[in-house]
Design an enzyme around this catalytic site. Structure first.
Site, PDB file in Angstrom:
ATOM      1  N   HIS A 193       0.848  -1.186   0.000  1.00 44.29           N
ATOM      2  CA  HIS A 193       0.000   0.000   0.000  1.00 44.29           C
ATOM      3  C   HIS A 193       0.887   1.240   0.000  1.00 44.29           C
ATOM      4  CE1 HIS A 193      -4.031  -1.777   0.471  1.00 44.29           C
ATOM      5  NE2 HIS A 193      -3.392  -2.747   1.118  1.00 44.29           N
ATOM      6  N   ASP A 246      -6.247 -14.877  -7.974  1.00 46.97           N
ATOM      7  CA  ASP A 246      -7.653 -15.157  -8.246  1.00 46.97           C
ATOM      8  C   ASP A 246      -8.026 -14.799  -9.677  1.00 46.97           C
ATOM      9  OD1 ASP A 246      -7.471 -12.420  -8.045  1.00 46.97           O
ATOM     10  OD2 ASP A 246      -9.176 -12.172  -6.692  1.00 46.97           O
ATOM     11  N   HIS A 249      -7.298  -9.837  -9.259  1.00 50.58           N
ATOM     12  CA  HIS A 249      -6.327  -8.870  -8.747  1.00 50.58           C
ATOM     13  C   HIS A 249      -5.105  -8.731  -9.658  1.00 50.58           C
ATOM     14  CE1 HIS A 249      -8.623  -9.161  -5.013  1.00 50.58           C
ATOM     15  NE2 HIS A 249      -7.953  -8.117  -4.563  1.00 50.58           N
ATOM     16  N   ASP A 272      -6.326 -12.912   0.466  1.00 52.46           N
ATOM     17  CA  ASP A 272      -6.863 -11.593   0.832  1.00 52.46           C
ATOM     18  C   ASP A 272      -8.388 -11.678   0.916  1.00 52.46           C
ATOM     19  OD1 ASP A 272      -6.840  -8.923   1.523  1.00 52.46           O
ATOM     20  OD2 ASP A 272      -6.571  -8.174  -0.509  1.00 52.46           O
ATOM     21  N   ALA A 307     -11.776  -4.880  -3.659  1.00 54.74           N
ATOM     22  CA  ALA A 307     -11.758  -5.017  -2.203  1.00 54.74           C
ATOM     23  C   ALA A 307     -11.687  -6.492  -1.836  1.00 54.74           C
ATOM     24  CB  ALA A 307     -13.001  -4.385  -1.597  1.00 54.74           C
TER      25      ALA A 307
END
EC number: 3.5.1.25
Length: 382
Positions: A193, A246, A249, A272, A307
């Protein structure tokens, strides 16, 4: 359930040193021995018919599942998330928290520490709040703040030795001091991040950071004149890189580059995953933010930002194999690699004396059986 000796025969066992073909003996909740030829007598025998027997998978970056989130500070709900994952072959889970107020974080860490002490969780992961607002992703930007070692010390105290990892943006004031404090406390420091430059990222690694938080996502992108954190983290052999595989992402083409550059031994597959995992489409929360899941894809209602995910770790293993990664390598990337990155003793390895946390997978890598501490969990599903 009675804990009796059990032997798995006809197995392809994924071990730290390679693939062992033969049998595996479980006694008193641990791996007693591996062998070939006639299996030992006594106890039950399960012929797995040439299936893969891998270490129970290890998810070190997961926020919830089965309708519950670790941020709820609810041990019962968290335990449902743990058992949901365990039934699907993920026998070790590190409970992930997102940015919250100092008081809420202490409360959440303390609640999860109870499950760690009970042996249900493998540790606690703090993804915020010491991250960049410009790359906050699904974290509430109003809760982000500069690194504070005193605040971190309060979390360590609340966690009673169970805080395993924290993500930090290296460019923030005080970030390197926080990374050093984490490293000296036995907590894995991760870079993520972040808007950090290549040089700032290398400085974080020199200070003790050893993990890249979900590489590519929520970080300055790779540029040929401005390589940023991605090149720094991929190029340093001291760093284990998380990958959310996945196929949402990260594009498979970009994921393949990670395996090619770092090698499977440095790639840690993570999910995640959020509370919606296992439940289907609908509206949920991540921390205090609203998330809408549609066709399995989770996005913030307010901004549309990605998200979390809604997969369970065996799916990431299958996606890795679809990229050309061998099944044993992909399984290690979801077991021994993350366990080593966070120092999770006894997790992610099949060897004599290790806990008998095992997952049995068919040729298509679907989960057919799960053993937790030597006890068979019926109805393993992936």
């Amino acid at each position: 359930m009675v804990d009796v000796p059990a032997t798995l025969t006809g197995a392809r066992v994924v071990t730290p040193g390679g693939v062992h073909e033969g049998w595996l003996r479980i006694e008193e909740g641990r791996v007693a021995a591996l062998g070939s030829g006639a299996p030992p007598e006594g106890g039950t025998v399960h012929d797995v018919g040439g299936a893969w027997v891998a270490p129970g998978l290890v998810d070190t970056h997961v926020h919830g599942g089965a309708g519950h989130a670790f941020t709820e500070a609810d041990p019962e709900g968290a335990l449902k998330t743990v058992r949901f994952n365990r039934s699907r072959g993920v026998t070790s889970l590190v409970g992930g928290l997102v940015a919250a107020s100092p008081e809420d974080t202490v409360r959440q860490v303390s609640a999860l520490a109870e499950l760690c002490e009970a042996g249900e969780l493998a540790g606690i992961y703090l993804e915020g709040p010491f991250i960049a607002r410009a790359r906050c992703g699904a974290h509430d930007p109003g809760l982000l703040r500069d690194p504070d070692t005193a605040e971190f010390d309060a979390w360590l105290e609340a966690g009673r030795g169970h805080v395993r990892m924290i993500t930090v943006a290296p460019e923030l004031p005080g970030a390197l001091d926080l990374i050093r404090a984490a490293s000296s406390s036995g907590v894995t420091a991760a870079v993520g991040h972040t808007e950090a430059t290549y040089e700032q990222t290398l400085a974080a690694v020199e200070a003790g950071a050893t993990v890249a938080t979900h590489l590519y996502n929520a970080m300055r992108p790779l540029g040929h004149r401005d390589p940023g954190p991605i090149a720094a983290l991929l190029g340093d052999e001291r760093v284990t890189v998380e990958l959310i595989l996945d196929n949402v992402h990260v594009h498979p083409g970009a994921a393949g580059l990670v395996f090619a550059a770092a090698g499977a031994e440095r790639v840690s597959l993570v999910t995640d995953a959020m509370a919606a995992t296992g439940l289907g489409d609908g509206e949920y929360t991540l921390g205090a933010l609203r998330v809408r899941v549609s066709e399995g894809r989770a996005r913030l209602v307010e901004t549309g930002a990605i998200a979390s995910s809604t997969i369970v770790l065996p799916q990431a293993v299958r996606n890795a194999v679809a990229l050309g990664v061998s099944a044993p390598e992909a399984l290690r990337s979801a077991s021994s690699v993350p366990a080593k990155a966070l120092g999770l003793a006894g997790a992610g390895r099949i060897e004599a004396g290790a806990p008998a946390d095992l997952v049995v997978l068919g040729e298509d890598l679907s989960v057919t059986d799960v053993f937790h501490r030597g006890l068979r969990i019926s109805g393993g599903v992936s």
